[in-house]
Design a protein around this motif. Structure first.
Motif, short mmCIF file in Angstrom:
data_model
loop_
_atom_site.label_atom_id
_atom_site.label_comp_id
_atom_site.label_asym_id
_atom_site.label_seq_id
_atom_site.Cartn_x
_atom_site.Cartn_y
_atom_site.Cartn_z
N LEU A 1 0.83 -1.20 0.00
CA LEU A 1 0.00 0.00 0.00
C LEU A 1 0.86 1.25 0.00
O LEU A 1 0.60 2.20 -0.75
CB LEU A 1 -0.91 -0.02 1.23
N ARG A 2 1.89 1.26 0.81
CA ARG A 2 2.80 2.41 0.83
C ARG A 2 3.44 2.61 -0.55
O ARG A 2 3.52 3.74 -1.05
CB ARG A 2 3.91 2.20 1.86
N ASP A 3 3.89 1.53 -1.17
CA ASP A 3 4.54 1.65 -2.49
C ASP A 3 3.55 2.14 -3.54
O ASP A 3 3.94 2.84 -4.49
CB ASP A 3 5.13 0.31 -2.90
N ARG A 4 2.28 1.81 -3.35
CA ARG A 4 1.28 2.16 -4.36
C ARG A 4 0.79 3.59 -4.21
O ARG A 4 0.63 4.31 -5.21
CB ARG A 4 0.10 1.18 -4.25
N VAL A 5 0.55 4.05 -2.98
CA VAL A 5 -0.09 5.35 -2.79
C VAL A 5 0.77 6.35 -2.03
O VAL A 5 0.40 7.51 -1.89
CB VAL A 5 -1.45 5.19 -2.06
N GLY A 6 1.92 5.92 -1.51
CA GLY A 6 2.78 6.82 -0.75
C GLY A 6 2.48 6.74 0.74
O GLY A 6 1.44 6.23 1.17
N VAL A 7 3.42 7.27 1.54
CA VAL A 7 3.33 7.16 2.99
C VAL A 7 2.10 7.89 3.53
O VAL A 7 1.34 7.35 4.34
CB VAL A 7 4.61 7.70 3.66
N ALA A 8 1.88 9.13 3.12
CA ALA A 8 0.80 9.93 3.69
C ALA A 8 -0.55 9.28 3.47
O ALA A 8 -1.38 9.20 4.40
CB ALA A 8 0.82 11.33 3.08
N ALA A 9 -0.81 8.79 2.27
CA ALA A 9 -2.09 8.14 1.99
C ALA A 9 -2.18 6.78 2.67
O ALA A 9 -3.24 6.39 3.15
CB ALA A 9 -2.29 7.99 0.48
N ALA A 10 -1.05 6.07 2.75
CA ALA A 10 -1.07 4.73 3.34
C ALA A 10 -1.45 4.76 4.81
O ALA A 10 -2.21 3.90 5.27
CB ALA A 10 0.29 4.06 3.15
N VAL A 11 -0.95 5.73 5.56
CA VAL A 11 -1.27 5.75 7.00
C VAL A 11 -2.69 6.23 7.25
O VAL A 11 -3.22 6.04 8.35
CB VAL A 11 -0.26 6.61 7.79
N ALA A 12 -3.33 6.84 6.24
CA ALA A 12 -4.69 7.33 6.40
C ALA A 12 -5.73 6.29 6.01
O ALA A 12 -6.91 6.43 6.36
CB ALA A 12 -4.90 8.59 5.57
#
Length: 360
Positions: free
Chosen positions: A183-194
């Motif tokens: 998920l982090r690789d797909r959408v980035g850190v900020a979006a992944a933690v949300a």
């Protein structure tokens, strides 16, 4: 200057089962700490007992690199997730001196098995986010720290990270590390933690009113990562038996958490003994020595004094725990342990991490 600290941890129940996505555990945070100090500087520098000399760090096209580090580690991974979040949030780049100190181990360097890597990540993420003026609630801090931890060790449960984040007694259920990293690789850190992380749970539990947590160290450090990896390799032999262990472990953890919420001493003690028996069955199933002779002695000496005891963590050495009611002679138990070559550790449950900010 910003200073944060994060506590170490001990597993109370749920070992091995919690490394599976959706597996559960009860943990407790203890008053040995990793401390991180961050201050503005002329160059990006990093100092830690983990390194033989001060290092420099830099941002490159793929994240953060630590010049001179022998291999990727949790410090670099923690820097990377916070830098990614800061960039996504429009924060300017900072030039920082970072110092990491730990008292989780003994002064002679012996490792007690209190989860130093998880505490390092939590304290570092917290400090760097504060420096970047990125307010984090507990769940966001936890997810950032899990992303950093799993980047280096995707087989870890993350329970140590949760205990270092929330402090106190804790009910924890693991998420799918591979899915979180994807998920982090797909959408980035900020979006992944949300976004939702199916399965993840980190819920504070009340402190049992009538039971004291006693901790003994066997003098033999153990490698959690190595033991967990051996466990994974052995599972193909009898998947049905392993599934049975995981289900029974989760049921024991649920019973323990419910008993803690109800402050039911007898049920807590029963669950601790059930967890010990379950780990014994898992050891026989996997061929892993979880309860070493020293840990067996630690537990048996505690049981003889009326306490409920078990190994803590992956076993193979490190620590055992005993939950002792008011009728247990704790000084006598400590003397028994010492006479048996077991070092009683002066540890107390700590409620939660903290942060301070001061001028240089």
């Amino acid at each position: 200057m910003i200073e944060t600290r994060a506590p170490g941890k001990l597993f109370v129940a749920g070992e091995y089962a919690v490394v599976e996505p959706g597996g559960s555990a009860v943990l407790v945070a203890v008053d040995r700490f990793v401390r991180v100090r961050v201050r503005d500087a002329a160059a990006n520098t990093l100092r830690s007992d983990h390194y033989t000399e001060p290092l420099t760090w830099r941002r490159d096209g793929e994240g953060v690199a630590i010049d001179g580090a022998r291999e990727p580690d949790v410090v670099g991974a923690a820097l990377d997730v916070v830098e990614a979040l800061a960039a996504a949030s429009g924060r300017p780049e900072l030039t920082l001196d970072i110092a990491v100190e730990s008292d989780l181990d003994h002064v002679d360097g012996a490792k007690f098995g209190l989860g130093s890597s998880g505490a390092v990540v939590v304290a570092l993420v917290h400090a760097l986010a504060t420096a970047h003026d990125l307010p984090l609630d507990d769940q966001t801090l936890l997810r950032l720290a899990l992303l950093a931890t799993w980047r280096i060790n995707p087989s870890g449960s993350g329970g140590d990270v949760a205990a270092s984040t929330l402090g106190g007694w804790l009910a924890y259920r693991s998420a799918d590390a591979a899915a979180a990293l994807a998920l982090r690789d797909r959408v980035g850190v900020a979006a992944a933690v949300a976004e939702p992380w199916p399965g993840l749970l980190a819920e504070p539990l009340p402190t049992p009113g009538a039971l004291a947590l006693l901790v003994g160290w066997t003098g033999s450090p153990a490698s959690t990562a190595a033991l967990v990896e051996r466990s994974r390799r052995s599972r193909a032999a009898s998947d049905a038996d392993f599934r049975s262990f995981f289900a029974a472990s989760d049921a024991t953890v649920a019973s323990l958490a419910d008993a803690i919420r109800a402050d039911d001493t007898a049920r807590i003690e029963t669950a601790i003994r059930s967890a010990r028996a379950g780990l014994g069955r898992y050891a026989a199933l996997s061929g892993i020595e979880i309860e070493t002779p020293a840990l067996t002695a630690l537990c048996d000496l505690a049981e003889a004094r009326g306490a409920a005891a078990k190994s803590s963590g992956a076993g193979g050495g490190d620590c055992g725990i005993a939950l002792a009611g008011p009728d247990v002679d704790r000084a006598a138990l400590a003397a028994d342990w010492s006479a048996g070559g077991i070092r009683p550790l002066d540890l107390a449950v700590v409620t939660r991490p903290d942060t301070t900010r001061s001028t240089p």
